[in-house]
Design an enzyme around this catalytic site. Structure first.
Site, PDB file in Angstrom:
ATOM      1  N   CYS A  95       0.881  -1.264   0.134  1.00  0.00           N
ATOM      2  CA  CYS A  95      -0.011   0.039  -0.124  1.00  0.00           C
ATOM      3  C   CYS A  95       0.845   1.300   0.111  1.00  0.00           C
ATOM      4  O   CYS A  95       1.649   1.728  -0.860  1.00  0.00           O
ATOM      5  CB  CYS A  95      -0.869  -0.115   1.134  1.00  0.00           C
ATOM      6  SG  CYS A  95      -2.413   0.952   1.046  1.00  0.00           S
ATOM      7  N   HIS A 188      -3.460  -4.928   1.780  1.00  0.00           N
ATOM      8  CA  HIS A 188      -2.590  -5.146   3.074  1.00  0.00           C
ATOM      9  C   HIS A 188      -2.926  -6.848   3.555  1.00  0.00           C
ATOM     10  O   HIS A 188      -3.703  -7.039   4.148  1.00  0.00           O
ATOM     11  CB  HIS A 188      -3.701  -4.420   4.142  1.00  0.00           C
ATOM     12  CG  HIS A 188      -3.510  -2.772   4.112  1.00  0.00           C
ATOM     13  ND1 HIS A 188      -2.239  -2.438   4.827  1.00  0.00           N
ATOM     14  CD2 HIS A 188      -3.777  -2.107   3.413  1.00  0.00           C
ATOM     15  CE1 HIS A 188      -2.449  -1.122   4.671  1.00  0.00           C
ATOM     16  NE2 HIS A 188      -3.148  -0.901   3.674  1.00  0.00           N
ATOM     17  N   GLU A 190      -1.187  -8.009   5.655  1.00  0.00           N
ATOM     18  CA  GLU A 190      -0.914  -8.188   7.183  1.00  0.00           C
ATOM     19  C   GLU A 190      -1.798  -7.973   7.779  1.00  0.00           C
ATOM     20  O   GLU A 190      -2.290  -8.559   9.070  1.00  0.00           O
ATOM     21  CB  GLU A 190       0.239  -7.320   7.595  1.00  0.00           C
ATOM     22  CG  GLU A 190      -0.245  -6.003   7.748  1.00  0.00           C
ATOM     23  CD  GLU A 190      -0.514  -5.009   6.226  1.00  0.00           C
ATOM     24  OE1 GLU A 190      -0.299  -5.754   5.190  1.00  0.00           O
ATOM     25  OE2 GLU A 190      -0.996  -3.913   6.314  1.00  0.00           O
TER      26      GLU A 190
HETATM   27  N1  GLN Z   1      -3.649   6.435   0.815  1.00  0.00           N
HETATM   28  C1  GLN Z   1      -2.497   6.265   1.386  1.00  0.00           C
HETATM   29  C2  GLN Z   1      -1.358   6.939   0.779  1.00  0.00           C
HETATM   30  O1  GLN Z   1      -1.619   7.602   0.000  1.00  0.00           O
HETATM   31  C3  GLN Z   1      -2.323   4.570   1.568  1.00  0.00           C
HETATM   32  C4  GLN Z   1      -3.123   3.870   2.365  1.00  0.00           C
HETATM   33  C5  GLN Z   1      -2.656   2.749   2.910  1.00  0.00           C
HETATM   34  O2  GLN Z   1      -1.574   2.565   3.181  1.00  0.00           O
HETATM   35  N2  GLN Z   1      -3.392   2.044   3.602  1.00  0.00           N
HETATM   36  O3  GLN Z   1      -0.146   7.122   1.332  1.00  0.00           O
END
Ligand code: GLN
Length: 214
Positions: A95, A188, A190
């Site tokens: 992410c 995610h 995890e």
């Molecule tokens: N939207 C977040 C960002 O731009 C990332 C979201 C996440 O890691 N769950 O950093």
């Protein structure tokens, strides 16, 4: 390499020898560490460059990429992490971590590390309320689909010639990819009980591991 297909004794041996760093300046590093602990692997919280010493792989967790980026600059972690990726160690960004690994992103902020040849768009699936879950088929994993949790997730909008897409949504958008020993996931892993991607990352982190999944 399909870790799930490796002999159990080999997997146990692999785990005994590995030490995995988890970038612990912001975001859900504790959840990654907890999955790695259930797999019996030695972990290291990484807050300063010297914490990378002796690690075989690094996870950059989800969180908020602009904050992650700022803290990596303050703690002088950017160059050592890039170096780790350049010298062929395994690095996995989930992410916000995926945003940090990209060569380029569609937004001004943050400045990504640029270690993996992908282009990324932040918050590509809408705002927080639009977070969603999706069962995915992930190329190197045996067994049932992987239940993926997307939270204000980024998407991969460009993949370089050396990048292998590991999973995509029904509309074709890639959400997991690998380049050598570098791996990214928009979602995610995890936050689920399914440790198969963490196991796959352990295989990537081991020195004998081939660079690409077969
Ligand atoms: N939207 C977040 C960002 O731009 C990332 C979201 C996440 O890691 N769950 O950093």
């Amino acid at each position: 390499m399909k870790l799930a297909g490796s002999p159990a004794s080999k997997i146990e041996d692999l785990k005994r020898r590995l030490k995995i760093g988890v970038l612990a300046v912001q975001g859900d590093f504790a959840e990654h560490i907890s999955v790695l602990k259930t797999l019996g692997v030695e972990t290291q919280e990484v807050r300063l460059p010297q914490h990378l010493e002796g690690t075989d792989g690094l996870i950059i967790p989800g969180g908020e990429s602009t904050t992650l980026s700022r803290l990596m600059t303050i703690y002088q972690l950017r160059e050592p992490v890039c170096q780790m990726a350049r010298c062929g160690k395994a690095v996995w960004g989930t992410c916000a971590g995926m945003i940090m690994m990209a060569r380029e992103i569609t937004e001004q902020d943050p400045a990504p590390l640029g270690v993996m040849d992908i282009g990324v768009r932040r918050n590509a699936f809408g705002r927080q309320v639009d977070s969603f879950e999706q069962d995915l088929s992930i190329a190197p994993l045996d067994g049932p689909p992987f239940h993926a949790i997307f939270i204000r997730a980024p998407s991969i909008i460009r993949v370089g010639p050396q990048v292998q897409v590991l999973a995509q949504l029904a509309d074709g958008r890639p959400v997991a990819a690998q380049q050598g020993k570098l791996m990214v996931t928009s979602f995610h892993p995890e936050l689920t009980r399914d440790a198969r991607l963490h196991q796959y990352f352990l295989a990537l982190s081991s020195k004998e591991s081939p660079a690409l999944a077969e």
